[in-house]
Design a protein around this motif. Structure first.
Motif, PDB file in Angstrom:
ATOM      1  N   THR A 248     -63.930 -89.398 -18.537  1.00 17.91           N
ATOM      2  CA  THR A 248     -64.671 -90.031 -17.441  1.00 17.91           C
ATOM      3  C   THR A 248     -63.799 -90.125 -16.189  1.00 17.91           C
ATOM      4  O   THR A 248     -64.289 -90.042 -15.074  1.00 17.91           O
ATOM      5  N   HIS A 249     -62.506 -90.349 -16.390  1.00 17.24           N
ATOM      6  CA  HIS A 249     -61.535 -90.385 -15.296  1.00 17.24           C
ATOM      7  C   HIS A 249     -60.135 -90.426 -15.899  1.00 17.24           C
ATOM      8  O   HIS A 249     -59.994 -90.477 -17.128  1.00 17.24           O
ATOM      9  N   ALA A 250     -59.121 -90.389 -15.050  1.00 15.42           N
ATOM     10  CA  ALA A 250     -57.757 -90.181 -15.552  1.00 15.42           C
ATOM     11  C   ALA A 250     -56.865 -91.413 -15.451  1.00 15.42           C
ATOM     12  O   ALA A 250     -55.641 -91.287 -15.364  1.00 15.42           O
TER      13      ALA A 250
ATOM     14  N   PRO B 230     -54.797 -94.587 -17.022  1.00 13.42           N
ATOM     15  CA  PRO B 230     -54.036 -94.620 -18.280  1.00 13.42           C
ATOM     16  C   PRO B 230     -54.838 -95.046 -19.500  1.00 13.42           C
ATOM     17  O   PRO B 230     -54.687 -94.456 -20.573  1.00 13.42           O
ATOM     18  N   ASP B 231     -55.703 -96.048 -19.368  1.00 13.58           N
ATOM     19  CA  ASP B 231     -56.408 -96.568 -20.549  1.00 13.58           C
ATOM     20  C   ASP B 231     -57.526 -95.643 -21.032  1.00 13.58           C
ATOM     21  O   ASP B 231     -58.152 -95.913 -22.061  1.00 13.58           O
ATOM     22  N   HIS B 232     -57.750 -94.542 -20.311  1.00 13.78           N
ATOM     23  CA  HIS B 232     -58.768 -93.555 -20.715  1.00 13.78           C
ATOM     24  C   HIS B 232     -58.159 -92.192 -21.041  1.00 13.78           C
ATOM     25  O   HIS B 232     -58.818 -91.352 -21.640  1.00 13.78           O
ATOM     26  N   LEU B 233     -56.916 -91.980 -20.631  1.00 11.31           N
ATOM     27  CA  LEU B 233     -56.299 -90.644 -20.720  1.00 11.31           C
ATOM     28  C   LEU B 233     -55.017 -90.589 -21.551  1.00 11.31           C
ATOM     29  O   LEU B 233     -54.768 -89.596 -22.242  1.00 11.31           O
TER      30      LEU B 233
ATOM     31  N   ALA C 255     -68.616 -95.927 -18.207  1.00 11.09           N
ATOM     32  CA  ALA C 255     -67.153 -95.951 -18.066  1.00 11.09           C
ATOM     33  C   ALA C 255     -66.765 -97.091 -17.120  1.00 11.09           C
ATOM     34  O   ALA C 255     -67.316 -98.178 -17.236  1.00 11.09           O
ATOM     35  N   ASP C 256     -65.898 -96.853 -16.150  1.00 13.73           N
ATOM     36  CA  ASP C 256     -65.399 -97.959 -15.327  1.00 13.73           C
ATOM     37  C   ASP C 256     -66.158 -98.136 -14.014  1.00 13.73           C
ATOM     38  O   ASP C 256     -65.683 -98.809 -13.099  1.00 13.73           O
ATOM     39  N   ALA C 257     -67.377 -97.562 -13.922  1.00 11.14           N
ATOM     40  CA  ALA C 257     -68.234 -97.861 -12.768  1.00 11.14           C
ATOM     41  C   ALA C 257     -68.689 -99.316 -12.844  1.00 11.14           C
ATOM     42  O   ALA C 257     -68.968 -99.946 -11.815  1.00 11.14           O
TER      43      ALA C 257
ATOM     44  N   GLY D 217     -70.836 -99.664 -21.816  1.00 14.22           N
ATOM     45  CA  GLY D 217     -69.612 -99.876 -21.029  1.00 14.22           C
ATOM     46  C   GLY D 217     -68.347 -99.819 -21.869  1.00 14.22           C
ATOM     47  O   GLY D 217     -68.264-100.452 -22.914  1.00 14.22           O
ATOM     48  N   TYR D 218     -67.375 -99.072 -21.400  1.00 15.44           N
ATOM     49  CA  TYR D 218     -66.096 -98.857 -22.116  1.00 15.44           C
ATOM     50  C   TYR D 218     -65.364-100.168 -22.376  1.00 15.44           C
ATOM     51  O   TYR D 218     -64.748-100.350 -23.416  1.00 15.44           O
ATOM     52  N   HIS D 219     -65.436-101.075 -21.395  1.00 18.96           N
ATOM     53  CA  HIS D 219     -64.654-102.322 -21.508  1.00 18.96           C
ATOM     54  C   HIS D 219     -65.519-103.532 -21.856  1.00 18.96           C
ATOM     55  O   HIS D 219     -65.040-104.662 -21.802  1.00 18.96           O
ATOM     56  N   TRP D 220     -66.803-103.306 -22.167  1.00 16.70           N
ATOM     57  CA  TRP D 220     -67.686-104.443 -22.429  1.00 16.70           C
ATOM     58  C   TRP D 220     -67.483-104.957 -23.851  1.00 16.70           C
ATOM     59  O   TRP D 220     -67.017-104.206 -24.712  1.00 16.70           O
TER      60      TRP D 220
HETATM   61 ZN   LIG Z   1     -60.684 -98.533 -17.864  1.00 15.99          ZN
END
Ligand SMILES: [Zn+2]
Length: 316
Positions: free
Chosen positions: A141-143, A145-148, A246-248, A292-295
């Motif tokens: 989804t993006h780069a 650290p917590d996703h890559l 993701a983090d939107a 949501g990734y962080h939910w």
């Molecule tokens: Zn994140």
């Protein structure tokens, strides 16, 4: 454009120091909650052609100061049980998607050494019956650290050794620019270096995609730039659709009620807020599910429009 995001990220990276003292000690000292090392899930459901499992990379402790528009008491009331002192415990939940012979991972978590409670993805995949070597495709989804950063092991070798990789072109070009580190604050050089090493390791096996297209059959790419320059969300076909935010939208309680509020890790606040509202409106009017990734795990819910904002209605 990067300064606020980078200042925020600095808070996160400083938490690495705590890793050295060991998570168990932090739990004993009451710094981390008793359940900090317990992995959530796995939670599985069907979405279109895919069997989707919400796996877990563990949790992250984030500073409440990352929500600068919120009054402390209001923020604590919104976040409720997530609050641990002056921080809040956020989940980090990549997705595992299976269809035919494809075993797809959406984001790779933070890897070891980022925060004591994260970097647990391989363990979580195993609990879901999937070895890292069985992953055929990885979509990012993006780069951040917590996703890559879970892409490489502590030995610097790729963990998902048999996979091909899919990254938004804008995101790839931003993070791989040779002069990027020089444009960052001095103490961010390490972060950029590691991110660039993570991306360099997949260079020969990466495909680029653009918003508006499908990254894989039934997985449409939505431009939700702002958090990072090339941040994307994904809509999975099936029923009324499911949008992987993701983090939107990093937290449902805060940002459904206050879509305009700043989040300090967003590189471009105005663009991030506009794209956040676009997703919430798409979800509310189209009765689409959001994930949501962080939910709070597993992080699936609906958005109901109310008084110019939205209410989070968990569906899992
Ligand atoms: Zn994140």
């Amino acid at each position: 454009m990067l300064s606020v995001s980078m200042n925020g990220k600095r808070h996160l990276l400083l938490d690495r120091r705590r890793f050295l003292s060991g998570a168990a000690g932090l739990i004993a000292a009451g710094v981390l909650p008793q359940n900090a090392l317990a992995l959530a899930g796995p939670y599985t459901f069907k979405q279109g052609a895919y069997d989707v499992t919400v796996v877990s990379d563990g949790t992250l402790l984030l500073d409440l100061a990352l929500f600068p528009d919120a009054k402390p008491e209001e923020l604590k009331a919104l976040l409720g049980a997530m609050v641990q002192g002056e921080k809040a415990q956020f989940e980090a939940s990549p997705l595992l998607l299976k269809s035919g012979s494809d075993v797809i991972l959406m984001d790779t978590g933070s890897g070891a050494g980022f925060q004591p409670t994260s970097g647990k993805l391989v363990e979580s995949l195993k609990a879901a019956g999937t070895e890292a070597g069985a992953i055929t495709k990885v979509i990012f989804t993006h780069a951040h650290p917590d996703h890559l950063w879970g892409n490489l092991g502590a030995d610097g070798k790729p963990i998902f050794a048999n996979a091909s990789f899919h990254v938004a072109e804008t995101e790839w070009n931003f993070w791989t620019a040779p002069d990027l580190a020089g444009k960052m604050p001095k103490d961010m050089e390490g972060m950029v270096k590691n991110t660039q090493a993570q991306l360099a390791a997949i260079k020969e096996k990466v495909s680029m995609f653009k918003p508006g297209a499908e990254v894989l059959p039934g997985i449409a790419v939505i431009d939700t730039s702002g958090h990072t320059p090339g941040h994307v969300s994904f809509e999975l076909a099936g029923g009324d659709g499911l949008i992987v935010t993701a983090d939107a939208i990093t937290n449902p309680f805060v940002f459904f009620a206050h879509p305009d509020w700043k989040f300090a890790f967003d590189a471009d606040h105005a663009t991030a807020a506009a794209n956040r509202k676009k997703l919430l409106d798409m979800a509310a009017t189209g009765k689409k599910k959001l994930l949501g990734y962080h939910w709070p795990y597993p992080g699936i819910g609906m958005a109901e429009a109310k008084d110019g904002a939205y209410v989070y209605v968990p569906v899992s």
